[in-house]
Each structure stands twice: as C-alpha cells, then as structure tokens.
Design an enzyme around this catalytic site. Structure first.
Site, PDB file in Angstrom:
ATOM      1  N   GLY A   1       0.778  -1.242   0.000  1.00  0.00           N
ATOM      2  CA  GLY A   1       0.000   0.000   0.000  1.00  0.00           C
ATOM      3  C   GLY A   1       0.802   1.280   0.000  1.00  0.00           C
TER       4      GLY A   1
ATOM      5  N   ARG B   1     -12.109 -16.451 -12.631  1.00  0.00           N
ATOM      6  CA  ARG B   1     -11.690 -15.052 -12.673  1.00  0.00           C
ATOM      7  C   ARG B   1     -12.864 -14.114 -12.902  1.00  0.00           C
ATOM      8  NH1 ARG B   1      -6.920 -12.799 -13.282  1.00  0.00           N
ATOM      9  NH2 ARG B   1      -5.914 -14.783 -13.740  1.00  0.00           N
TER      10      ARG B   1
ATOM     11  N   ARG C   1      -3.527  -8.704  -9.747  1.00  0.00           N
ATOM     12  CA  ARG C   1      -4.346  -9.652 -10.535  1.00  0.00           C
ATOM     13  C   ARG C   1      -4.589  -9.111 -11.928  1.00  0.00           C
ATOM     14  NH1 ARG C   1      -7.963 -13.644  -8.680  1.00  0.00           N
ATOM     15  NH2 ARG C   1      -9.524 -13.084 -10.220  1.00  0.00           N
TER      16      ARG C   1
ATOM     17  N   LEU D   1      -7.102  -8.509 -14.754  1.00  0.00           N
ATOM     18  CA  LEU D   1      -8.562  -8.367 -14.798  1.00  0.00           C
ATOM     19  C   LEU D   1      -9.120  -8.980 -16.080  1.00  0.00           C
ATOM     20  CD1 LEU D   1      -8.786  -4.705 -13.498  1.00  0.00           C
ATOM     21  CD2 LEU D   1      -9.400  -6.789 -12.248  1.00  0.00           C
TER      22      LEU D   1
ATOM     23  N   ASN E   1      -3.149   1.743 -14.594  1.00  0.00           N
ATOM     24  CA  ASN E   1      -2.278   0.879 -13.799  1.00  0.00           C
ATOM     25  C   ASN E   1      -0.881   1.463 -13.793  1.00  0.00           C
ATOM     26  OD1 ASN E   1      -1.382  -1.615 -12.439  1.00  0.00           O
ATOM     27  ND2 ASN E   1      -0.378  -2.102 -14.377  1.00  0.00           N
TER      28      ASN E   1
ATOM     29  N   HIS F   1       3.006   0.313 -13.591  1.00  0.00           N
ATOM     30  CA  HIS F   1       3.814  -0.897 -13.774  1.00  0.00           C
ATOM     31  C   HIS F   1       5.281  -0.526 -13.590  1.00  0.00           C
ATOM     32  CE1 HIS F   1       4.948  -4.800 -15.400  1.00  0.00           C
ATOM     33  NE2 HIS F   1       5.775  -4.198 -16.207  1.00  0.00           N
TER      34      HIS F   1
ATOM     35  N   SER G   1       5.829   2.985 -15.435  1.00  0.00           N
ATOM     36  CA  SER G   1       4.907   3.513 -16.450  1.00  0.00           C
ATOM     37  C   SER G   1       3.490   3.511 -15.902  1.00  0.00           C
ATOM     38  CB  SER G   1       4.924   2.616 -17.695  1.00  0.00           C
ATOM     39  OG  SER G   1       6.250   2.405 -18.164  1.00  0.00           O
TER      40      SER G   1
ATOM     41  N   THR H   1      -5.856  -2.212 -20.792  1.00  0.00           N
ATOM     42  CA  THR H   1      -6.616  -2.858 -21.876  1.00  0.00           C
ATOM     43  C   THR H   1      -6.547  -4.367 -21.597  1.00  0.00           C
ATOM     44  OG1 THR H   1      -4.582  -2.939 -23.191  1.00  0.00           O
ATOM     45  CG2 THR H   1      -6.045  -1.046 -23.553  1.00  0.00           C
TER      46      THR H   1
ATOM     47  N   LEU I   1      -2.202  -7.902 -20.969  1.00  0.00           N
ATOM     48  CA  LEU I   1      -1.467  -7.533 -19.753  1.00  0.00           C
ATOM     49  C   LEU I   1      -0.405  -6.466 -20.016  1.00  0.00           C
ATOM     50  CD1 LEU I   1      -1.034  -8.284 -16.718  1.00  0.00           C
ATOM     51  CD2 LEU I   1       0.802  -9.815 -17.522  1.00  0.00           C
TER      52      LEU I   1
ATOM     53  N   GLU J   1       7.984   6.165  -8.359  1.00  0.00           N
ATOM     54  CA  GLU J   1       6.654   5.651  -8.713  1.00  0.00           C
ATOM     55  C   GLU J   1       5.560   6.451  -8.018  1.00  0.00           C
ATOM     56  OE1 GLU J   1       7.798   1.138  -8.140  1.00  0.00           O
ATOM     57  OE2 GLU J   1       5.913   1.393  -9.173  1.00  0.00           O
TER      58      GLU J   1
HETATM   59  C1  GRF Z   1       5.195  -0.978  -6.934  1.00  0.00           C
HETATM   60  O1  GRF Z   1       6.522  -1.191  -7.381  1.00  0.00           O
HETATM   61  C2  GRF Z   1       4.224  -1.233  -8.040  1.00  0.00           C
HETATM   62  O2  GRF Z   1       4.723  -0.807  -9.282  1.00  0.00           O
HETATM   63  C3  GRF Z   1       4.061  -2.708  -7.961  1.00  0.00           C
HETATM   64  O3  GRF Z   1       3.964  -2.947  -6.547  1.00  0.00           O
HETATM   65  C4  GRF Z   1       4.845  -2.010  -5.895  1.00  0.00           C
HETATM   66  C5  GRF Z   1       4.322  -1.246  -4.713  1.00  0.00           C
HETATM   67  O4  GRF Z   1       3.179  -1.639  -4.296  1.00  0.00           O
HETATM   68  N1  GRF Z   1       2.917  -3.187  -8.691  1.00  0.00           N
HETATM   69  P1  GRF Z   1       2.539  -1.023  -2.977  1.00  0.00           P
HETATM   70  O5  GRF Z   1       1.777   0.197  -3.392  1.00  0.00           O
HETATM   71  O6  GRF Z   1       3.662  -0.654  -2.037  1.00  0.00           O
HETATM   72  O7  GRF Z   1       1.667  -2.127  -2.466  1.00  0.00           O
END
Ligand code: GRF
Length: 213
Positions: A15, A68, A94, A96, A110, A112, A139, A144, A147, A177
């Site tokens: 989180g 799913r 996950r 989607l 998202n 990534h 990024s 879409t 993945l 990020e």
């Molecule tokens: C980040 O590097 C994100 O890009 C990847 O999970 C990491 C952090 O997640 N998908 P969180 O927000 O700390 O749970």
C-alpha cells in the site's frame, strides 16, 4: 470547493502507492478524493491503511469464487457502487478479465514498475538486471485486456547502477513511482484523457510519446 475527482484504488499488498495518493489528497496536492479501496487480499497492509483513514474498503479472496470472471464481477459491483470517475490499480497483482476491462478501459489505469513496452509482466527489477539495462523506471498506462499493454500515459526513469540488486533497484524506484502516479492522476483532474487502444489523447491532442515525470 472545486469538484474533487472520485478515485477508486485497487491494491494487493503493502500500500505504499495508496499511501502516496492519500497524502496527496489530504494535503490538497491532488484535487481528488479516494471513494474506496478494493483488494483481492483481505490481509493486505493497504487495507489497514485505508481503514485507518476512514476510506471504505472491500476485499475478496479469489479462492471463494469459481473463476476469474466471477471474482471480477463481484469485486467490480462494489467498485461501481462507489461511483468512481477513475479506477487506479496501485500495486494490484491480478489480471482483470476482458469484460471488466473493456467496459472501463477509458477510466482504468495501472502503474507498472518498468519502462513499457519493455518488461511487461512480473519480476521486472530482476529482468532489468538480467538484461543489463542501463535504465529502469515505471509507467502509468490505460488498462486494456492484454497484460501491461495499454497506451502509456507517463513514465519516470532512473539509471541502473552496477552495484544494484533487485532490492536496491526496487527501493530506489519506489519514490519515483509515487511521484509518477500522483502527477499522472493530477492530469486527470485537469484534463480529459482518453485513448484509442494505441495512442493517448490529452484534451484531444494525440501524445507522440509518454510524458516524462
Ligand atoms: C510498486 O513497485 C508497483 O509498481 C508494484 O507494486 C509495488 C508497490 O506496491 N505493482 P505497494 O503500493 O507498495 O503495495
């Protein structure tokens, strides 16, 4: 008070991205409000972070569903009930299902941890090191059905150091990020963003390449 962009956040783990969004909203850096946090992991630390802030939370366990699509439909019935204008996958692990994505692809993003289109999928830090990449990054893209393949809105970039391990690389990238996600969502609060599955348009102007933050 100016209209706040209604954001739903999907999480699976620690989180830290959610925390960055909460901080940006509460400090009014971001003209947005988080209307709900949703997860595939009831034990996710992100759920506790949201609950502590009084943000409605909803978490499901995939094993309680048969497939799913069944899981996704139930989760998104609750997401939709929160009436978000933007749905943000922030550390959501996950994939989607196509129907869920297609119906929301213009307001589903998202983040990534790679410089897409390089390194779609998992274990990006390891793959960057194995490939000997000189730079790494993250990024934010529209989601879409394929993945990590949606049009990229914005990116952040860091150099890879020869001494880097997976851990040091991930740790150095993380704050970038956080800033990237907040800056990209700020675009949604000020502009109309859309895509045609290939290109991103900001106020109907096609973006030749991802913005760099
Ligand atoms: C980040 O590097 C994100 O890009 C990847 O999970 C990491 C952090 O997640 N998908 P969180 O927000 O700390 O749970």
């Amino acid at each position: 008070m100016a209209n706040l962009l209604r954001i739903a956040v999907l999480v699976s783990g620690r989180g830290s991205l959610l925390q960055a969004l909460i901080s940006a909203c509460t400090s009014h850096r971001l003209a947005a409000q988080i209307v709900g946090v949703f997860s595939d992991n009831p034990q996710a630390a992100a759920i506790a972070i949201a609950a502590e802030q009084g943000i409605p939370v909803y978490a499901l366990q995939a094993q309680n569903f048969n497939g799913r699509a069944d899981f996704d439909q139930t989760l998104f019935a609750h997401v939709d009930a929160a009436n978000p204008e933007l749905i943000v996958c922030a550390g959501f692990m996950r994939k989607l299902s196509t129907g869920i994505v297609s119906a929301r692809t213009q307001r589903l993003i998202n983040i990534h941890p790679a410089l897409l289109p390089k390194h779609r999928g998992l274990d990006t830090h390891q793959r960057v090191l194995s490939a000997g990449d000189r730079e790494h990054g993250a990024s934010v893209h529209f989601v879409t059905p394929a993945l990590d393949a949606g049009p990229v809105i914005a990116q952040t970039c860091i150099p890879v150091q020869s001494s880097d391990s997976i851990e040091t690389l991930a740790a150095r990238l993380l704050p970038y990020e956080h800033r990237l996600l907040v800056a990209t969502i700020e675009l949604f609060t000020k502009h109309i963003l859309r895509h045609d599955r290939k290109n991103v348009f900001i106020d109907d102007i096609v973006q030749k390449s991802p913005l760099r933050f």
